[in-house]
Design a protein around this motif. Structure first.
Motif, PDB file in Angstrom:
ATOM      1  N   LEU A  71      15.077  73.318  26.101  1.00 17.34           N
ATOM      2  CA  LEU A  71      14.590  73.533  24.870  1.00 17.34           C
ATOM      3  C   LEU A  71      14.925  75.114  24.505  1.00 17.34           C
ATOM      4  O   LEU A  71      15.099  75.374  23.284  1.00 17.34           O
ATOM      5  CB  LEU A  71      13.025  73.308  25.334  1.00 17.34           C
ATOM      6  N   PHE A 128       7.720  73.551  21.486  1.00 17.91           N
ATOM      7  CA  PHE A 128       7.780  73.146  23.045  1.00 17.91           C
ATOM      8  C   PHE A 128       8.244  74.390  23.924  1.00 17.91           C
ATOM      9  O   PHE A 128       7.735  74.908  24.971  1.00 17.91           O
ATOM     10  CB  PHE A 128       8.200  72.122  23.458  1.00 17.91           C
ATOM     11  N   LYS A 129       9.268  75.173  22.823  1.00 17.77           N
ATOM     12  CA  LYS A 129       9.962  76.329  23.654  1.00 17.77           C
ATOM     13  C   LYS A 129       8.937  77.428  24.023  1.00 17.77           C
ATOM     14  O   LYS A 129       8.920  77.806  24.835  1.00 17.77           O
ATOM     15  CB  LYS A 129      11.155  76.535  22.805  1.00 17.77           C
ATOM     16  N   ALA A 130       7.950  77.446  22.788  1.00 15.71           N
ATOM     17  CA  ALA A 130       6.931  78.680  22.740  1.00 15.71           C
ATOM     18  C   ALA A 130       6.264  78.487  23.985  1.00 15.71           C
ATOM     19  O   ALA A 130       5.701  79.291  24.444  1.00 15.71           O
ATOM     20  CB  ALA A 130       6.555  78.688  21.390  1.00 15.71           C
ATOM     21  N   LEU A 131       5.867  77.012  23.892  1.00 15.89           N
ATOM     22  CA  LEU A 131       4.718  77.041  25.049  1.00 15.89           C
ATOM     23  C   LEU A 131       5.186  76.939  26.483  1.00 15.89           C
ATOM     24  O   LEU A 131       4.387  77.265  27.306  1.00 15.89           O
ATOM     25  CB  LEU A 131       4.339  75.447  24.872  1.00 15.89           C
ATOM     26  N   ARG A 148       7.075  90.289  20.925  1.00 20.04           N
ATOM     27  CA  ARG A 148       6.310  89.459  21.707  1.00 20.04           C
ATOM     28  C   ARG A 148       6.792  88.123  21.349  1.00 20.04           C
ATOM     29  O   ARG A 148       6.633  86.975  22.322  1.00 20.04           O
ATOM     30  CB  ARG A 148       4.975  89.387  21.182  1.00 20.04           C
ATOM     31  N   GLN A 149       7.390  87.596  20.288  1.00 19.84           N
ATOM     32  CA  GLN A 149       7.880  86.222  20.020  1.00 19.84           C
ATOM     33  C   GLN A 149       9.047  86.104  20.164  1.00 19.84           C
ATOM     34  O   GLN A 149       9.653  84.808  20.022  1.00 19.84           O
ATOM     35  CB  GLN A 149       7.336  86.161  18.339  1.00 19.84           C
ATOM     36  N   MET A 161       0.337  87.644  13.285  1.00 19.95           N
ATOM     37  CA  MET A 161       1.023  86.924  14.566  1.00 19.95           C
ATOM     38  C   MET A 161       1.768  87.871  15.072  1.00 19.95           C
ATOM     39  O   MET A 161       2.408  87.689  15.975  1.00 19.95           O
ATOM     40  CB  MET A 161       1.928  86.269  13.757  1.00 19.95           C
ATOM     41  N   GLN A 221       1.075  77.496  16.256  1.00 16.40           N
ATOM     42  CA  GLN A 221       1.763  76.505  15.241  1.00 16.40           C
ATOM     43  C   GLN A 221       1.487  75.286  15.210  1.00 16.40           C
ATOM     44  O   GLN A 221       1.320  74.555  14.203  1.00 16.40           O
ATOM     45  CB  GLN A 221       3.619  76.524  15.618  1.00 16.40           C
ATOM     46  N   LEU A 246      -7.445  76.653  17.143  1.00 19.61           N
ATOM     47  CA  LEU A 246      -6.908  75.499  17.496  1.00 19.61           C
ATOM     48  C   LEU A 246      -8.183  74.151  17.597  1.00 19.61           C
ATOM     49  O   LEU A 246      -7.827  73.302  16.786  1.00 19.61           O
ATOM     50  CB  LEU A 246      -6.123  75.273  18.654  1.00 19.61           C
ATOM     51  N   LEU A 273       1.393  87.534  19.206  1.00 23.86           N
ATOM     52  CA  LEU A 273       1.425  86.259  19.695  1.00 23.86           C
ATOM     53  C   LEU A 273       2.763  86.022  20.379  1.00 23.86           C
ATOM     54  O   LEU A 273       3.809  86.389  19.944  1.00 23.86           O
ATOM     55  CB  LEU A 273       1.270  85.330  18.425  1.00 23.86           C
ATOM     56  N   SER A 274       2.617  85.521  21.694  1.00 26.29           N
ATOM     57  CA  SER A 274       3.799  85.435  22.486  1.00 26.29           C
ATOM     58  C   SER A 274       3.567  84.066  22.967  1.00 26.29           C
ATOM     59  O   SER A 274       2.569  83.547  22.936  1.00 26.29           O
ATOM     60  CB  SER A 274       3.964  86.549  23.357  1.00 26.29           C
ATOM     61  N   GLY A 275       4.621  83.579  23.378  1.00 27.86           N
ATOM     62  CA  GLY A 275       4.692  82.139  24.265  1.00 27.86           C
ATOM     63  C   GLY A 275       3.926  81.190  23.698  1.00 27.86           C
ATOM     64  O   GLY A 275       3.896  80.714  22.445  1.00 27.86           O
ATOM     65  N   LYS A 276       3.066  80.726  24.639  1.00 27.90           N
ATOM     66  CA  LYS A 276       2.105  79.543  24.236  1.00 27.90           C
ATOM     67  C   LYS A 276       1.272  79.784  23.310  1.00 27.90           C
ATOM     68  O   LYS A 276       0.569  79.033  22.396  1.00 27.90           O
ATOM     69  CB  LYS A 276       1.458  78.983  25.593  1.00 27.90           C
ATOM     70  N   TYR A 277       0.808  81.240  22.925  1.00 25.05           N
ATOM     71  CA  TYR A 277      -0.310  81.507  21.901  1.00 25.05           C
ATOM     72  C   TYR A 277       0.459  81.212  20.541  1.00 25.05           C
ATOM     73  O   TYR A 277      -0.299  80.534  19.650  1.00 25.05           O
ATOM     74  CB  TYR A 277      -0.434  82.686  21.882  1.00 25.05           C
ATOM     75  N   MET A 278       1.820  81.443  20.401  1.00 29.98           N
ATOM     76  CA  MET A 278       2.528  81.294  19.182  1.00 29.98           C
ATOM     77  C   MET A 278       2.681  79.683  19.030  1.00 29.98           C
ATOM     78  O   MET A 278       2.237  79.018  17.916  1.00 29.98           O
ATOM     79  CB  MET A 278       4.055  81.721  19.545  1.00 29.98           C
ATOM     80  N   LEU A 313       0.722  77.259  20.232  1.00 30.29           N
ATOM     81  CA  LEU A 313      -0.541  76.673  20.002  1.00 30.29           C
ATOM     82  C   LEU A 313      -1.064  77.302  18.656  1.00 30.29           C
ATOM     83  O   LEU A 313      -1.652  76.119  17.897  1.00 30.29           O
ATOM     84  CB  LEU A 313      -1.774  77.223  20.885  1.00 30.29           C
ATOM     85  N   SER A 341      16.449  76.900  20.885  1.00 25.83           N
ATOM     86  CA  SER A 341      15.486  77.578  20.070  1.00 25.83           C
ATOM     87  C   SER A 341      15.579  78.938  20.369  1.00 25.83           C
ATOM     88  O   SER A 341      14.552  79.331  20.952  1.00 25.83           O
ATOM     89  CB  SER A 341      14.418  76.790  19.915  1.00 25.83           C
ATOM     90  N   ASP A 351      10.873  74.303  18.759  1.00 25.44           N
ATOM     91  CA  ASP A 351      10.388  75.829  18.826  1.00 25.44           C
ATOM     92  C   ASP A 351       9.081  75.745  19.487  1.00 25.44           C
ATOM     93  O   ASP A 351       8.640  76.693  20.246  1.00 25.44           O
ATOM     94  CB  ASP A 351      10.256  76.260  17.353  1.00 25.44           C
ATOM     95  N   TRP A 354      14.908  82.552  19.520  1.00 24.97           N
ATOM     96  CA  TRP A 354      14.114  83.373  18.288  1.00 24.97           C
ATOM     97  C   TRP A 354      14.620  84.867  18.774  1.00 24.97           C
ATOM     98  O   TRP A 354      14.491  85.444  19.564  1.00 24.97           O
ATOM     99  CB  TRP A 354      12.613  83.443  18.350  1.00 24.97           C
TER     100      TRP A 354
END
Lengths: 625, 178, 174, 297, 368
Positions: B14, D48-51, B55-56, D207, D219, D70, D210-215, D217, B18, D46, B20
């Motif tokens: 994944l 699931f990657k972030a999560l 962060r993102q 935003m 989204q 959420l 926001l990083s990783g799973k926060y982003m 969630l 994607s 995007d 970023w």
């Protein structure tokens, strides 16, 4: 009942001397008495009547009604919470003994107002409550004396109009008793008299609950009163005004009295006038609250707006609107009390009430923060707190009656309330902690427990509102505002509107389910690394580890956005016309005229005195002959 | 290299689709990024999108030479990015200093300070080369070989020592930063 | 020479200038350093109002810095390079920020790169360099190559590796 | 029990359908910009990657804010009726005001969590978002009040039923529908009104931290919000119909909003307020007047 | 307290290039602002002193990335002035075409770049995509997309073939046909008007005090263009207008760039028509191998009107095979440093990115 009130008044003086010896004992006794009173109000049977004396040949009496019970209960909740809060908080005050005495007097006075059967009794206890609270406001602070004066004057404006109205009624019907008056008014042919009387009686309520032309004292008094007492002022004393407003539109049944004056969708004209005042208060309160930097003044203005809500709700005389308005009394009392107590805790620890000087206190005072958070959720009318229910009812009433402009103003106030309650949340509690507060601690449990208890009550009433809706239904039945259906349908767990309903339990369950689902999702995925926001405090030379555009920032207070929070919006009404300024201008004008006269007549020279003496003698002689 | 679990394999696949990237132009190589992002080459096709804050972001593009002043920010920004994170070095300047090999203010090799997953040669690299590099990085991530962030953790002391050697201090205090 | 330039030369006669013609629209006027500021003032008032650049040349053999003010006339396109030489061992000059406010930054830059003090311009904090620990870098006796070698380690290539180094494929990570 | 199944179906549709639509919106914007654009499923990747990333947390209130956001969005999405009484999970609770205010839980949670991150950029973004709310909600709520006044109900599924006999509100009160659509664009945070997350001005505002799973969630929360916002518009103005029709109308509204937003720059904050409180609010009151006078089609 | 310190850059999406504005804001008003340059400082001027006259050709385009050819042209013109070289006529025409193409490329990305801060991303996509067509011409002409190293002292490196001329004709026609789309998308947009019109006004006095050149000063109504005032190459032999505006605001600055696009097309077309056919496009600056190229003693300042304003090279030679000193006058120096400090306070946070975009603050030419 009367013995209770008298005992309270006497004991308040006794308590002064006890508190002189040890104020802590005094305040503990206060709190115990208050708790006892809460139970006591449940035990008094409805309809009890006590005669307390005579005035102008009329008996003065107390009567225990559904309305009195409801208002007393709400008031006592707030006062008792503050009494417990004060057990610790008072050590930051100079005159704890006086505080203990006066707060008990306020309690007695307000209970008397809610028990009063006739206008004169109401007036007497009203003055007890007002004067004793007036004496608390300047306690220990010189700059607050002016606030007390403004408070007393504004209150007096209302009270004297009220008295004038009362005597007008007396001269026409020869009675002060409210049920009698209601009967007489309904049969009175003179419309102008009725309008005048109702509005004069309502004037006391307008002044007290901070409705538009007389709202200016709220900012000054709430802002300068001792911090915990602001909770009583805003949560309880202002509700005296709502009570009087309720008397003037519901106890004197305006639907019947003004049956020939209905303008649009069945609302009588004087009620329209009151609703318009309420709407104006919503706008003014919201707009002014958004731009305040002093957090107590901010909530003071929000009290103006919420007083407007109550008035709009009651004023519609619609079953839903009335219930909404009355329920809003409860919601706002609890929310405002918690907010002011939370602010009192903040001031207790940091000694400032300017939002622009605070920040990041959540790291140090998490429990206060939680209490504040839930209070503002209730104040902003977001489920599952009880604040939503009353707003929902008021909207239902407004939409049903097709009062679109008032509805739009109510919506504006509601969304505006997000803005102003969020400002202290962001500026005081969230964000970066300034260096000077790095050793601040959470307040002791005796201060946060009352807040959490009030919040819990508000929360439970938001999920299961029927216990609090029942007395309101009873009240509505007393006043004969005919319900076409049962609003609080406890069997089906429904709160019904004019069409459409909602189930607070389902809403709460959905929210909890959503939260649990979110939490499960949250735990499924990798654990976060903690970013220590307090690192610059602990370690010399460590930069703030959040997004800083790649640059290094070492000074937390410079990286905390709390000044002019809604700059873009505030700019839109920077140059607004201000009622308060107009009053000040008037005051200044009279002051100047006084000065001028003073300077003219009382020149500090012997010759001037001689001249005026001669003139006076001349005039006297001229009149004589 | 350790065996990856199934979840890690899925996550890596994944992640590879994607990417970023951090919106930070550290040097002149950034000039060829707009063409790569826009109509002609359109790298959003591959799921590469610009992001506002570290962060993102998943990848940091070091688009060319780095002088010491920028390097401090780059290190700081890199440490603010969430794992797993990847670095692409653009152009010869990041490889060996390129045309600025003797400059008093630019560093000569990037991987001495932060781990680099992919280099792109050339000055400046063409959009095709950038896309090729992205594809190569994606392949590497899919195979689990893009482990620069792990190396940074394992050899943290070494990297820190190199940074201090060239920069003096990373978190600079001067009149701008007080 | 354009009209404005002849006029400028005419006006500046009293300052003892040494005029060199570089181009038909560009001249260089060298002045002794006590006359430069008043000459610039005069030039600004007769139309050379645009300050293109202030720069400095390090004449290390003469132990002098040459300050060059490049002025431009928007009316007829004349350019004048006003130049003066100051002592290199104690480099000090006077600011022209009253004439051209933007000169503050040019002077700040010259201070940073050459080490020249400008009296009257207080804002001499470093602008481009950060934590600079050497002599001002644009001086001729500063060797950037040596500095770079000391501070920024270079990649070491071995002979046969260069051929195989798949730089493009990114496989030569440290 | 069926209510629970229906609510779950709501959430499933909200998740898969809306996130695909977001990908399609990226594709549409790309076509306008003369690009190919990412595949339609890009947003799933995007999210699931972030999560799957290892995020940073800026304190417990940051976590709590995201969860509250959420949670609120899930709760709201579960109530929304999907085009007919049958697809209404909780017919007793689908009151318009309940939905609007339950929806505010998510906004408040997000605002709180983001400001809790300690970043001033987030605070500026949140202050803009709240101000913007003041802008678009006002005309929207006035239009909605006139709808509710006209049909004498504030229950969404009843409003859908009434439209089945009376004709779509889009025809009954076209002015109101237009105003509501303009408000909808603001609610969705699409282009002329994406003031809160203007990346080039305030580094994507709320935003920023926001990083990783926060982003990820958030989204997902955003997807649920879109479902609520567009779903409400479809229910209230485009009549009812079967579930399929509901989704088709949903797509049409969404694509229209995307097209409009891709060729417009963004307003400044007070321009946005002036805009909303100018023509749309006036039209909303005009619409209310028409409804009062019975001048509807 | 009360003021919040925010860094606008270097790592901020609104920042074009690597530059930082350090600002104290109150509410959303910038109270104080200070520029923080130097992130792209590479010591160009020092490095040039260490390289041969011709090796520097590889270095100088990198001073300013969006429009590299102006560096080569200035450098070449400076050397030609010192060495009193006569450049072949065809080379001069080719240089003009190259410079105008570079100006168009820069303007296209600048017009698109204004789309970034105000959220009109479609504009940036279109602008960059059309700019790519010009880069194609460069690629055909010089072999590189961005850094061309095409204009050398004494002429240009290679002759322009008829095929390339034809390509330029085609691309010019194409871009001219696109101008209407830009006008409709960007300049007729009411929201964009409300964002840009009347904002960030830089009056004529302020512009002159600051020494701002280019569109910054032309937006105040003055026809100050070095191509007209101090014509270099053959700009005095072609017809073109200098578009001006009187509003002096952000909108007129962007709009002027858009207007200049069509003027550039006009110039390129005239140049293509008037250009003589010849094979000689360069003369050596001195005899011998490239390593022994020397330039006679002297100093000269050559400046041209770049897309962002006056761009100049001050070249000093001591008669050896390396330059003694090269100083660069970046076009965005005044507005990027002094302008930010003096005129940015009082504007809003959201205007900072617009200042950088419409004033064309280009970090690499400030830092060098």
């Amino acid at each position: 009942m009367f013995t209770l009130l008298v005992a309270l008044l006497i004991f308040s003086v006794v308590n002064y001397f006890i508190s002189k010896a040890s104020w802590r004992v005094g305040s503990i006794i206060n709190a115990l008495i208050g708790s006892y009173l809460i139970f006591q109000v449940f035990t008094i049977p409805k309809g009890t009547e006590v005669t307390i004396g005579k005035f102008l040949g009329e008996t003065l009496a107390l009567q225990w009604t559904n309305a009195g019970f409801y208002f007393s209960f709400v008031s006592l909740l707030v006062i008792v919470a503050v009494m417990f809060f004060a057990i610790k908080w008072l050590d930051s005050q100079k005159h704890p003994a006086a505080f203990n005495m006066f707060i008990l007097m306020v309690t007695a006075g307000s209970l008397g107002v809610f028990m009063a059967k006739d206008l004169i009794t109401l007036y007497i206890f009203w003055e007890i409550a007002v004067l004793s609270s007036m004496l608390i406001i300047p306690m220990g602070k010189k700059e607050s004396r002016k606030a007390a004066v403004v408070y007393a004057v504004m209150s007096a404006v209302g009270t004297y109009m009220f008295l004038y109205g009362a005597f007008m009624i007396y001269s026409r019907y020869g009675t002060f008793s409210m049920p009698e008056i209601a009967k007489n008014l309904a049969n009175d042919p003179s419309t102008s008299f009725k309008v005048a009387v109702v509005l004069l009686i309502a004037a006391a309520g307008i002044a007290k609950s901070g409705i538009f032309p007389l709202h200016t004292w709220l900012r000054i008094a709430h802002g300068n009163a001792p911090d915990a007492f602001s909770a009583v002022l805003s949560g309880q004393l202002v509700k005296l005004g709502s009570y009087v407003l309720m008397i003037s539109v519901a106890v004197f049944p305006s639907l019947k009295i003004f049956a020939n004056l209905k303008l649009y969708s069945g609302v009588p004209a004087p009620n329209y006038f009151l609703i318009a005042l309420g709407a104006a208060s919503i706008i003014i309160g919201t707009l002014m609250a958004i731009k305040q930097d002093d957090m107590k003044m901010l909530i003071a203005y929000s009290s103006v707006a919420n007083g407007g809500y109550i008035l709009v709700g009651i004023g519609t005389m619609d079953p839903l609107g009335f219930e909404g308005g009355v329920l809003h009394v409860f919601n706002h009392a609890l929310a405002a009390a918690v907010i002011f107590m939370a602010f009192a805790s903040v001031v207790y620890r940091t000694h400032t009430k300017k939002i622009s000087e605070l920040g990041g206190l959540i790291h140090k005072m998490p429990i206060t923060y939680i209490a504040y958070l839930f209070a503002i959720i209730s104040l902003a009318g977001i489920p599952p707190m009880s604040g939503f229910i009353s707003k929902w009812m008021i909207y239902q009433a407004l939409v049903r009656k097709g009062m679109f402009i008032t509805a739009a103003i109510a919506f504006f106030g509601s969304i505006g309330s997000f803005l102003y309650v969020f400002r202290p949340l962001a500026g005081v509690f969230l964000g970066q902690l300034p260096r000077k507060y790095k050793d601040v601690k959470e307040v002791p449990p005796i201060m946060w427990i009352p807040m959490l208890v009030l919040v819990a009550i508000s929360f439970v009433m938001g999920v299961w509102p029927f216990p609090i809706l029942q007395p309101i239904e009873n009240m509505r039945a007393d006043f004969g505002i005919a319900p076409s259906f049962k609003i609080a349908d406890a069997q089906n767990w429904l709160v019904r509107g004019f069409s459409g309903s909602w189930n607070p339990v389902i809403v709460f369950n959905l929210f909890i389910t959503g939260f649990i689902v979110a939490y499960i999702l949250y735990t499924l995925f990798p654990k976060p690394k903690k970013v220590d926001l307090l690192k610059p405090h602990k370690e010399e030379g460590a930069p703030i580890n959040i997004y800083t555009s790649g640059e290094f920032i070492y000074t937390p207070e410079l990286y905390h956005y709390n000044t002019k929070f809604y700059a873009g919006f505030e700019r839109m009404y920077e140059k607004h016309p201000s009622w308060e300024k107009l009053l000040y201008m008037l005051a200044k004008f009279f002051h100047d005229v006084g000065e001028w006269i003073h300077g003219w007549f009382f020149r500090p020279s012997p010759s001037a005195y001689t001249f005026w003496l001669a003139m006076t003698i001349l005039i006297i002689f001229w009149v004589r002959w | 290299m350790k065996e990856r679990t199934m979840w890690e394999q899925i996550a890596d696949s994944l992640r590879s689709r994607s990417l970023w990237m951090l919106h930070y132009c550290t040097g002149c190589g950034a000039m060829e990024l707009p063409p790569t992002m826009t109509a002609r080459f359109d790298m959003e096709r591959f799921g590469v999108a610009p992001m506002a804050t570290p962060r993102q972001a998943d990848i940091m593009l070091i688009t060319g030479y780095l002088n010491t002043k920028t390097l401090r920010r780059v290190i700081y920004t890199y440490e603010q990015m969430a794992d797993p994170k990847y670095v692409i070095g653009f152009g010869s300047c990041t490889i060996n200093g390129g045309i600025y090999f003797d400059s008093y203010s630019t560093i000569n090799r990037l991987d001495y300070y932060i781990p680099v997953d992919v280099y792109i040669a050339g000055c400046m690299p063409r959009p095709e080369a950038i896309l090729e590099a992205f594809n190569y990085l994606m392949e590497k991530i899919r195979k689990g070989e893009a482990d620069g962030w792990k190396r940074y953790k394992e050899n943290y002391e070494w990297y820190k020592q190199n940074q201090i050697r060239s920069l003096g201090e990373v978190y600079v205090h001067d009149e701008f930063h007080e | 020479m354009t009209n404005s330039m002849s006029k400028a030369v005419e006006v500046l006669k009293s300052f003892n200038p040494f005029v060199e013609e570089i181009d038909d629209r560009e001249i260089k006027i060298s002045l002794s350093n006590d006359k430069v500021i008043s000459a610039l003032d005069v030039l600004k008032s007769i139309g050379f109002s645009h300050l293109s650049l202030i720069t400095c040349v390090d004449w290390i053999d003469d132990n002098q810095f040459e300050l060059v003010y490049i002025l431009f006339n928007w009316e007829d396109g004349g350019k004048i390079l006003v130049s003066t030489r100051i002592d290199r061992s104690n480099p000090k000059f006077i600011t022209v920020k009253e004439l051209w406010p933007v000169a503050r930054f040019y002077e700040r830059e010259i201070h940073e790169f050459f080490g020249i003090e400008f009296e009257g311009n207080d804002d001499m904090r470093p602008l481009f360099l950060e934590l600079w620990d050497e002599k001002p870098p644009m001086r001729k006796d500063f060797d950037p190559s040596k500095y770079s070698k000391e501070k920024f380690p270079d990649r070491k290539y071995e002979k046969d590796v260069i051929k195989e180094a798949k730089i493009f494929r990114g496989e030569i990570n440290g | 029990m069926t209510a629970v199944y229906k609510a779950i179906l709501n959430l499933v549709i909200a998740f898969f359908f809306v996130i695909s639509l977001e990908g399609i919106a990226r594709k549409i914007t790309a076509r306008i910009q003369r690009r190919i654009g990412p595949p339609w499923y890009q947003n799933f990747i995007d999210i699931f990657k972030a999560l799957s990333k290892h995020p940073f947390s800026n304190g417990w209130i940051f976590d709590f804010g995201v969860l509250m956001a959420l949670g609120g969005a899930i709760a709201t999405a579960a109530i929304i009726p999907m085009g007919s009484t049958f697809w209404t999970p909780f017919p007793n609770t689908d009151n318009f005001f309940v939905i609007m205010y339950l929806f505010a839980v998510g906004s408040l949670g997000m605002a709180m969590g983001m400001v809790g991150s300690g970043s001033p950029w987030s605070a500026i973004g949140v202050s803009r978002a709240l101000t913007q709310m003041l802008g678009y909600e006002l005309p929207y709520l006035v239009v909605m009040s006139s709808v509710m006044y006209m049909y004498k109900t504030s229950s969404i599924h009843l409003l859908i039923e009434k439209q089945a006999t009376n004709g779509w509100n889009l025809y009954v009160m076209p002015i109101g529908a237009i105003v509501a659509f303009i408000s909808l664009i603001g609610m969705l945070g699409k282009k002329p009104f994406d003031i809160a997350v203007a990346p080039a001005e305030i580094a994507s505002g709320p935003m920023a931290e926001l990083s990783g799973k926060y982003m990820g969630l958030l989204q997902i929360m955003h997807a649920f919000s879109i479902f609520v916002e567009v779903g409400l518009f479809v229910d209230l103005f485009l009549g009812g119909g079967s579930l399929g029709w509901f989704l088709v109308k949903f797509i049409v509204v969404w694509v229209l909003a995307t097209l409009i937003s891709s060729v417009l720059p963004r307003f400044r904050i007070e321009q946005m307020l002036k805009f909303y409180w100018g023509v749309p609010l006036g039209l909303a009151f005009l619409n209310a007047l028409f409804v009062l006078l019975g001048w509807t089609f | 307290m009360g003021e919040v310190k925010l860094f606008f850059g270097p790592n901020h999406p609104g920042m074009h290039g690597n530059f930082s504005v350090h600002m104290y804001v109150e509410g959303d008003i910038v109270k104080r602002a200070r520029p923080l340059p130097g992130f792209l400082h590479r010591g160009f001027e020092k490095l040039m002193e260490r390289r041969y006259w011709l090796s520097n050709l590889a270095l100088i385009p990198r001073i300013c990335v969006p429009e590299p050819d102006i560096n080569e042209a200035c450098y070449a013109m400076g050397i030609e002035k010192i060495a009193k070289l006569d450049v072949p006529e065809r080379a001069q025409w080719i240089r003009m075409i190259v410079l105008e193409l570079a100006r168009m490329a820069n303007h296209l990305s600048a017009i698109g770049g204004v789309g970034g801060p105000i959220g009109l991303y479609t504009a940036s996509h279109w602008g960059t995509a059309d700019r790519d067509r010009i880069l194609d011409i460069f690629e055909a002409l010089t072999g590189a997309r961005v850094y061309h190293m095409y204009i050398i002292p004494g002429g240009v490196r290679k002759n322009m073939t008829p095929q390339i001329e034809e390509m330029i004709w085609k691309v010019m026609d194409y871009i001219e046909s696109r101008l209407d789309d830009y006008e409709n998308l960007i300049f007729k947009n009411r929201i964009l008007h409300s964002r840009l019109k009347g904002r960030l006004v830089l009056t004529r006095e302020q512009a002159l005090e600051m020494g701002v050149t280019g569109v910054g000063i032309r937006a105040t109504g003055v026809e100050y263009d070095i191509r007209k005032v101090d014509p270099y190459l053959f700009y005095d032999k072609v017809e073109f207008e200098v578009p001006t505006a009187t509003d002096a605001d952000a909108f007129s600055r962007v709009y002027l760039k858009f207007k200049e696009l069509s003027q550039s097309i006009k110039i390129i077309r005239q140049a293509l028509e008037k250009m003589p056919q010849s094979d000689k496009v360069n003369v050596p600056i001195s005899k011998g191998s490239a390593l022994r190229h020397v330039v006679p003693k002297g100093m000269a300042y050559a400046h041209i009107e770049s897309a962002r304003g006056e761009f100049g090279f001050f070249v000093v030679s001591d008669g050896k095979n390396k330059p003694y000193r090269v100083a660069v006058r970046g076009a965005s120096y005044p507005q990027g440093l002094y302008g930010i400090e003096k005129y940015l306070p009082g504007t809003r946070i959201e205007d900072v990115a617009l200042w950088l975009a419409t004033m064309d603050v280009c970090a690499p030419e400030i830092d060098r």
